[in-house]
Motif scaffolding. Structure first.
Motif, PDB file in Angstrom:
ATOM      1  N   ASP A 172       0.820  -1.210   0.000  1.00 53.01           N
ATOM      2  CA  ASP A 172       0.000   0.000   0.000  1.00 53.01           C
ATOM      3  C   ASP A 172       0.853   1.258   0.000  1.00 53.01           C
ATOM      4  O   ASP A 172       0.388   2.331  -0.384  1.00 53.01           O
ATOM      5  CB  ASP A 172      -0.914   0.002   1.227  1.00 53.01           C
ATOM      6  N   ASP A 173       2.108   1.131   0.440  1.00 57.18           N
ATOM      7  CA  ASP A 173       3.023   2.268   0.447  1.00 57.18           C
ATOM      8  C   ASP A 173       4.438   1.710   0.571  1.00 57.18           C
ATOM      9  O   ASP A 173       4.633   0.532   0.908  1.00 57.18           O
ATOM     10  CB  ASP A 173       2.712   3.220   1.603  1.00 57.18           C
ATOM     11  N   PHE A 174       5.424   2.554   0.310  1.00 55.92           N
ATOM     12  CA  PHE A 174       6.823   2.124   0.337  1.00 55.92           C
ATOM     13  C   PHE A 174       7.664   3.261   0.899  1.00 55.92           C
ATOM     14  O   PHE A 174       7.541   4.410   0.456  1.00 55.92           O
ATOM     15  CB  PHE A 174       7.285   1.764  -1.079  1.00 55.92           C
ATOM     16  N   ILE A 175       8.507   2.944   1.878  1.00 57.35           N
ATOM     17  CA  ILE A 175       9.378   3.943   2.502  1.00 57.35           C
ATOM     18  C   ILE A 175      10.797   3.387   2.513  1.00 57.35           C
ATOM     19  O   ILE A 175      11.020   2.231   2.875  1.00 57.35           O
ATOM     20  CB  ILE A 175       8.937   4.250   3.941  1.00 57.35           C
ATOM     21  N   THR A 176      11.761   4.216   2.133  1.00 51.39           N
ATOM     22  CA  THR A 176      13.155   3.777   2.061  1.00 51.39           C
ATOM     23  C   THR A 176      13.874   4.026   3.387  1.00 51.39           C
ATOM     24  O   THR A 176      13.694   5.060   4.024  1.00 51.39           O
ATOM     25  CB  THR A 176      13.883   4.522   0.935  1.00 51.39           C
ATOM     26  N   LYS A 177      14.692   3.054   3.806  1.00 52.60           N
ATOM     27  CA  LYS A 177      15.570   3.241   4.962  1.00 52.60           C
ATOM     28  C   LYS A 177      16.801   4.041   4.536  1.00 52.60           C
ATOM     29  O   LYS A 177      17.240   3.925   3.386  1.00 52.60           O
ATOM     30  CB  LYS A 177      16.033   1.886   5.501  1.00 52.60           C
ATOM     31  N   PRO A 178      17.382   4.837   5.445  1.00 51.25           N
ATOM     32  CA  PRO A 178      16.885   5.125   6.804  1.00 51.25           C
ATOM     33  C   PRO A 178      15.667   6.036   6.734  1.00 51.25           C
ATOM     34  O   PRO A 178      15.578   6.881   5.842  1.00 51.25           O
ATOM     35  CB  PRO A 178      18.069   5.827   7.461  1.00 51.25           C
ATOM     36  N   PHE A 179      14.740   5.841   7.660  1.00 47.44           N
ATOM     37  CA  PHE A 179      13.498   6.598   7.616  1.00 47.44           C
ATOM     38  C   PHE A 179      13.338   7.432   8.881  1.00 47.44           C
ATOM     39  O   PHE A 179      14.013   7.210   9.886  1.00 47.44           O
ATOM     40  CB  PHE A 179      12.308   5.648   7.484  1.00 47.44           C
ATOM     41  N   ASN A 180      12.439   8.389   8.791  1.00 47.06           N
ATOM     42  CA  ASN A 180      12.022   9.150   9.962  1.00 47.06           C
ATOM     43  C   ASN A 180      10.780   8.475  10.523  1.00 47.06           C
ATOM     44  O   ASN A 180       9.789   8.301   9.803  1.00 47.06           O
ATOM     45  CB  ASN A 180      11.720  10.607   9.563  1.00 47.06           C
ATOM     46  N   ALA A 181      10.820   8.070  11.784  1.00 45.97           N
ATOM     47  CA  ALA A 181       9.708   7.317  12.372  1.00 45.97           C
ATOM     48  C   ALA A 181       8.396   8.086  12.297  1.00 45.97           C
ATOM     49  O   ALA A 181       7.323   7.497  12.142  1.00 45.97           O
ATOM     50  CB  ALA A 181      10.022   6.948  13.820  1.00 45.97           C
ATOM     51  N   HIS A 182       8.471   9.405  12.380  1.00 46.24           N
ATOM     52  CA  HIS A 182       7.243  10.203  12.333  1.00 46.24           C
ATOM     53  C   HIS A 182       6.659  10.248  10.920  1.00 46.24           C
ATOM     54  O   HIS A 182       5.449  10.376  10.750  1.00 46.24           O
ATOM     55  CB  HIS A 182       7.514  11.615  12.862  1.00 46.24           C
ATOM     56  N   GLU A 183       7.516  10.131   9.913  1.00 41.51           N
ATOM     57  CA  GLU A 183       6.996  10.021   8.551  1.00 41.51           C
ATOM     58  C   GLU A 183       6.280   8.680   8.377  1.00 41.51           C
ATOM     59  O   GLU A 183       5.209   8.606   7.764  1.00 41.51           O
ATOM     60  CB  GLU A 183       8.120  10.115   7.515  1.00 41.51           C
ATOM     61  N   VAL A 184       6.859   7.616   8.940  1.00 38.38           N
ATOM     62  CA  VAL A 184       6.201   6.314   8.883  1.00 38.38           C
ATOM     63  C   VAL A 184       4.848   6.387   9.573  1.00 38.38           C
ATOM     64  O   VAL A 184       3.840   5.868   9.075  1.00 38.38           O
ATOM     65  CB  VAL A 184       7.071   5.220   9.536  1.00 38.38           C
ATOM     66  N   LEU A 185       4.801   7.053  10.726  1.00 42.11           N
ATOM     67  CA  LEU A 185       3.541   7.229  11.458  1.00 42.11           C
ATOM     68  C   LEU A 185       2.505   7.942  10.586  1.00 42.11           C
ATOM     69  O   LEU A 185       1.339   7.524  10.514  1.00 42.11           O
ATOM     70  CB  LEU A 185       3.795   8.025  12.738  1.00 42.11           C
ATOM     71  N   ALA A 186       2.916   9.011   9.914  1.00 45.12           N
ATOM     72  CA  ALA A 186       1.990   9.763   9.066  1.00 45.12           C
ATOM     73  C   ALA A 186       1.461   8.890   7.931  1.00 45.12           C
ATOM     74  O   ALA A 186       0.271   8.935   7.589  1.00 45.12           O
ATOM     75  CB  ALA A 186       2.686  10.999   8.497  1.00 45.12           C
ATOM     76  N   ARG A 187       2.325   8.071   7.368  1.00 48.25           N
ATOM     77  CA  ARG A 187       1.897   7.204   6.267  1.00 48.25           C
ATOM     78  C   ARG A 187       0.989   6.084   6.767  1.00 48.25           C
ATOM     79  O   ARG A 187       0.055   5.678   6.067  1.00 48.25           O
ATOM     80  CB  ARG A 187       3.117   6.647   5.541  1.00 48.25           C
TER      81      ARG A 187
END
Length: 231
Positions: free
Chosen positions: A98-113
């Motif tokens: 449903d979505d894709f985030i690249t490491k290293p990530f910001n945990a708050h961006e992951v939360l928003a997604r």
């Protein structure tokens, strides 16, 4: 009741960062180190969403995602990429992420997604019920538009709670639903009480068994929950 997020990643630092952020934001968090064990975990407990490392090198995360989608399960999944690679992102999305985030990530961006994906999933789950065709099983027909159940053409009296549980079961036939998952679907704003779920399922089971020639349509999975067995 808190929504549960399952984090599947062999990287302890990533798991811990997400656990801290999600807990602080009101989510319940479960963790799993190996994507290959996700199928078993999902039979034991149903999260609202999975955040999973893609495993670009070994492909284990992508393989788990493919297996999930092949089974017809539309559980929301956000993939965590091991590197900034457009091909990896495209493959994950084509596999059903449903979505894709690249490491290293910001945990708050992951939360928003996570919040965005959950909101989108909620919108889909509350679509016009008339768009879902009736579900037939062993002489019964459940009509989602009229919220009615018939057995060989005759109306079967259903309470709102009966309908809610049967709706859950027929949305995930042959999948184990934990008692907590059932409670979340029926009483989302009420504290979880296992006894209430057991009583509600027992009532629905008696209602069906009084008419069905198959006694084990709703089976108890000891220590876990229930499974609606439909061919």
């Amino acid at each position: 009741m808190k929504q549960r997020i399952l984090v599947v990643d062999g990287d302890a630092a990533c798991r811990d960062a997400l656990r801290v952020c999600l807990h602080a934001s009101g989510y319940d968090v479960a963790v799993l180190y190996e994507p290959g064990k996700m199928e078993k975990r999902l039979r034991e407990e149903r999260p609202a969403l999975v955040v999973m490392a893609s495993g670009a090198v070994l492909g284990s995360g992508l393989a788990a995602l493919k297996a999930l989608r092949r089974s017809g399960d539309d559980l929301p999944v956000i993939m965590l990429g091991e590197r900034d690679d457009a091909v990896e992102r495209i493959v994950a999305l084509e596999c059903g992420a449903d979505d894709f985030i690249t490491k290293p990530f910001n945990a708050h961006e992951v939360l928003a997604r996570i919040r965005r994906v959950l909101a989108r999933a909620k919108d889909v789950s509350f679509q016009d019920p008339a768009s879902r065709p009736p579900f037939s099983f062993d002489g019964f027909e459940l009509d989602f538009a009229s919220r009615t159940l018939r057995f060989r053409g005759e109306a079967v009296p259903l309470s709102e709670r009966d309908y809610a549980i049967l709706n859950l079961f027929t949305s995930a036939p042959n999948q184990v639903l934990s008692r907590e998952r059932i409670a979340q679907g029926i009483w989302p704003e009420t504290p979880y009480r296992p006894g209430s779920v057991s009583a509600a399922v027992h009532r629905l089971r008696r209602l069906i068994m009084s008419r069905s020639a198959i006694p084990d349509l709703i089976q108890t999975v000891r220590g876990t929950g229930y499974v609606f067995c439909s061919s």
